[in-house]
Design a protein around this motif. Structure first.
Motif, mmCIF file in Angstrom:
data_model
loop_
_atom_site.group_PDB
_atom_site.id
_atom_site.type_symbol
_atom_site.label_atom_id
_atom_site.label_comp_id
_atom_site.label_asym_id
_atom_site.label_seq_id
_atom_site.Cartn_x
_atom_site.Cartn_y
_atom_site.Cartn_z
ATOM 1 N N HIS A 260 43.260 43.723 53.077
ATOM 2 C CA HIS A 260 42.398 42.546 53.603
ATOM 3 C C HIS A 260 41.859 41.527 52.364
ATOM 4 O O HIS A 260 41.313 42.166 51.455
ATOM 5 N N SER A 261 41.724 40.429 52.988
ATOM 6 C CA SER A 261 41.183 39.406 52.192
ATOM 7 C C SER A 261 40.322 38.260 53.022
ATOM 8 O O SER A 261 41.136 38.205 54.007
ATOM 9 N N ALA A 262 39.639 37.346 52.287
ATOM 10 C CA ALA A 262 38.828 36.102 53.071
ATOM 11 C C ALA A 262 38.914 35.251 52.059
ATOM 12 O O ALA A 262 38.632 35.303 51.047
ATOM 13 N N PRO A 263 39.165 33.906 52.547
ATOM 14 C CA PRO A 263 39.186 32.835 51.689
ATOM 15 C C PRO A 263 37.695 32.293 51.527
ATOM 16 O O PRO A 263 36.877 32.091 52.210
ATOM 17 N N ILE A 264 37.532 31.999 50.281
ATOM 18 C CA ILE A 264 36.373 31.530 49.633
ATOM 19 C C ILE A 264 36.569 30.031 49.142
ATOM 20 O O ILE A 264 37.628 29.837 48.494
ATOM 21 N N ARG B 115 29.507 40.925 57.920
ATOM 22 C CA ARG B 115 30.538 40.686 59.317
ATOM 23 C C ARG B 115 31.909 40.761 58.836
ATOM 24 O O ARG B 115 32.720 41.161 59.686
ATOM 25 N N VAL B 116 32.439 40.257 57.600
ATOM 26 C CA VAL B 116 33.840 40.536 57.398
ATOM 27 C C VAL B 116 34.207 41.797 57.220
ATOM 28 O O VAL B 116 35.333 42.211 58.000
ATOM 29 N N LEU B 117 33.379 42.592 56.690
ATOM 30 C CA LEU B 117 33.751 44.146 56.506
ATOM 31 C C LEU B 117 33.529 44.814 57.997
ATOM 32 O O LEU B 117 34.443 45.648 58.411
ATOM 33 N N ASP B 118 32.680 44.277 58.841
ATOM 34 C CA ASP B 118 32.519 44.970 60.212
ATOM 35 C C ASP B 118 33.920 44.723 61.273
ATOM 36 O O ASP B 118 34.402 45.587 61.944
ATOM 37 N N GLU B 119 34.469 43.547 60.855
ATOM 38 C CA GLU B 119 35.665 42.979 61.380
ATOM 39 C C GLU B 119 36.827 44.111 61.028
ATOM 40 O O GLU B 119 37.434 44.322 61.903
ATOM 41 N N VAL B 120 36.838 44.248 59.982
ATOM 42 C CA VAL B 120 37.959 45.139 59.269
ATOM 43 C C VAL B 120 37.779 46.494 60.144
ATOM 44 O O VAL B 120 38.803 47.206 60.565
ATOM 45 N N PHE B 121 36.643 47.201 59.814
ATOM 46 C CA PHE B 121 36.297 48.364 60.554
ATOM 47 C C PHE B 121 36.473 48.291 61.960
ATOM 48 O O PHE B 121 37.405 49.371 62.434
ATOM 49 N N ARG C 121 43.061 38.948 38.128
ATOM 50 C CA ARG C 121 43.257 39.642 37.217
ATOM 51 C C ARG C 121 42.038 41.036 37.315
ATOM 52 O O ARG C 121 42.463 41.972 36.872
ATOM 53 N N LEU C 122 41.184 40.903 38.159
ATOM 54 C CA LEU C 122 40.109 41.777 38.375
ATOM 55 C C LEU C 122 40.339 42.564 39.674
ATOM 56 O O LEU C 122 39.635 43.546 40.132
ATOM 57 N N ALA C 123 41.487 42.078 40.309
ATOM 58 C CA ALA C 123 41.703 42.765 41.631
ATOM 59 C C ALA C 123 42.177 44.003 41.574
ATOM 60 O O ALA C 123 41.721 44.949 42.790
ATOM 61 N N HIS C 124 42.768 44.570 40.483
ATOM 62 C CA HIS C 124 42.896 46.021 40.396
ATOM 63 C C HIS C 124 42.483 46.354 39.085
ATOM 64 O O HIS C 124 43.370 46.346 37.929
ATOM 65 N N PRO C 125 40.999 46.605 38.980
ATOM 66 C CA PRO C 125 40.299 47.048 37.642
ATOM 67 C C PRO C 125 40.873 48.151 36.806
ATOM 68 O O PRO C 125 41.526 49.100 37.431
ATOM 69 N N PRO C 126 41.198 48.046 35.416
ATOM 70 C CA PRO C 126 41.700 48.972 34.903
ATOM 71 C C PRO C 126 41.194 50.332 35.216
ATOM 72 O O PRO C 126 39.796 50.549 35.266
ATOM 73 N N GLY C 127 41.780 51.244 35.202
ATOM 74 C CA GLY C 127 41.200 52.972 35.485
ATOM 75 C C GLY C 127 41.084 53.191 36.786
ATOM 76 O O GLY C 127 40.424 54.269 37.162
ATOM 77 N N SER C 128 41.336 52.143 37.810
ATOM 78 C CA SER C 128 40.917 52.334 39.016
ATOM 79 C C SER C 128 41.946 53.184 39.962
ATOM 80 O O SER C 128 42.948 53.254 39.171
ATOM 81 N N ARG D 235 38.725 39.910 47.714
ATOM 82 C CA ARG D 235 39.066 40.999 48.353
ATOM 83 C C ARG D 235 38.125 42.192 47.777
ATOM 84 O O ARG D 235 36.949 41.912 47.372
ATOM 85 N N TYR D 236 38.596 43.402 48.174
ATOM 86 C CA TYR D 236 37.377 44.247 48.364
ATOM 87 C C TYR D 236 37.565 45.871 47.605
ATOM 88 O O TYR D 236 38.807 46.198 47.772
ATOM 89 N N VAL D 237 36.540 46.289 46.884
ATOM 90 C CA VAL D 237 36.979 47.594 46.331
ATOM 91 C C VAL D 237 35.819 48.362 46.613
ATOM 92 O O VAL D 237 34.577 48.287 47.070
#
Length: 308
Positions: free
Chosen positions: A265-269, A203-209, A301-308, A165-167
């Motif tokens: 959006h997410s991409a499988p690793i 390329r993953v990001l470019d596909e989302v955009f 647990r890091l998908a939504h970092p504290p304070g974000s 996932r992306y931040v």
């Protein structure tokens, strides 16, 4: 036919230069050349185009190199298997990773090394996705951590690890840093520093955009995720990074990590190994570790970092 002759041929194919190939094998150039000539005589086929310099492999040579790589890999796998039966798994495990996933590699190497204390691990952390598959296929690495695609199942064994996932990583002074989430559209308007277009992560990001009808033009491009953090720290750019990297750096002082939405959006690793039996004992041991380790739970647990 000797293993040494096959090793010399593989080295020559890799180095594309007689002197460098000989140096990598710790022999003289005449010794390497003579061994390959004897291999050609034994197989009754020309393997190497010779002139004043290395002229490349013949089509037959290219095919024989593939067989040589397989034979040498099976020899090494047999030795590792015997050693594991006698004294426990030992030797060297070679892992390749795409840059975006390299921050999560320690989630596997930690428990693997704990379970196999006689093994050393080599991690190549900045490989392109296509290079990882090439190296696994040619037995240059034991396993890769990369983006999963259904087509990989035809040629590789795969183990899903987590969803990338992306931040949005930006300075605390940016107005988006004060919001609980940021949209991809809003992120596209920022002065961005992103991975280069040669990287699958970009390329993953470019596909989302592209799915949003957007085509942002980053001011800075790099092949290193660590460099993305460094540029954001400079205060002039924002970036989009995998949340798995927050496991490594956290959210550095002066920055904020804001989950990206619209879309979510997410991409499988996952872990990729060669689809051959019995295969490398190192690869099998790493697969067992991957199946026992809940990498996704740690990173989630890091998908939504504290304070974000």
């Amino acid at each position: 036919m000797l293993f040494r002759q096959l090793e010399y041929l593989v080295a020559l194919a890799r180095e594309r230069h007689f002197a460098r190939a000989a140096q990598s094998c710790y022999v003289s150039q005449p010794a390497l050349s003579e061994a390959i000539r004897k291999l050609e005589d034994e197989l009754d086929v020309l393997l190497v185009r010779r002139g004043r310099t290395f002229g490349g492999l013949t089509p037959e040579g290219e095919r024989i190199v593939l067989w040589a790589q397989r034979i040498l890999a099976d020899r090494d796998a047999l030795k590792d298997e015997v050693d594991a039966l006698r004294t426990g798994l030992g030797g060297r495990l070679r892992i390749g990773s795409v840059p975006t996933a390299s921050g999560a590699v320690s989630q596997l190497t930690g428990p693997f090394c704990a379970a196999h204390p006689l093994v050393t691990v080599e991690v190549l952390a900045d490989l392109r996705a296509e290079d990882i598959l090439h190296r696994v296929r040619n037995f240059e690495i034991d396993a890769g951590i990369t983006y999963l695609d259904p087509s990989l199942a035809e040629s590789f064994h795969t183990v899903a690890l987590y969803e990338e996932r992306y931040v949005l990583l930006t300075g605390v002074a940016d107005k988006l840093a004060r919001r609980p989430t940021a949209t991809w559209t809003a992120a596209s308007r920022l002065p961005l520093c992103l991975l280069t277009t040669s990287m699958q992560g970009r390329r993953v990001l470019d596909e989302v955009f592209a799915g949003l009808g957007l085509r942002p033009t980053p001011r800075v491009e790099t092949d290193s995720v660590a460099s993305l953090f460094a540029h954001v720290r400079a205060g002039r750019w924002a970036s989009i990074v995998p949340y798995a990297w927050l496991h490594v750096f956290g959210v550095p002082h002066g920055m904020q990590a804001v989950p990206l939405v619209e879309p979510d959006h997410s991409a499988p690793i996952g872990l990729v190994t060669a689809a051959r039996e019995p295969g490398s004992v190192m690869a099998r041991a790493l697969v067992e570790t991957a199946r026992r380790t809940d990498t996704a739970a740690v990173l989630e647990r890091l998908a939504h970092p504290p304070g974000s």
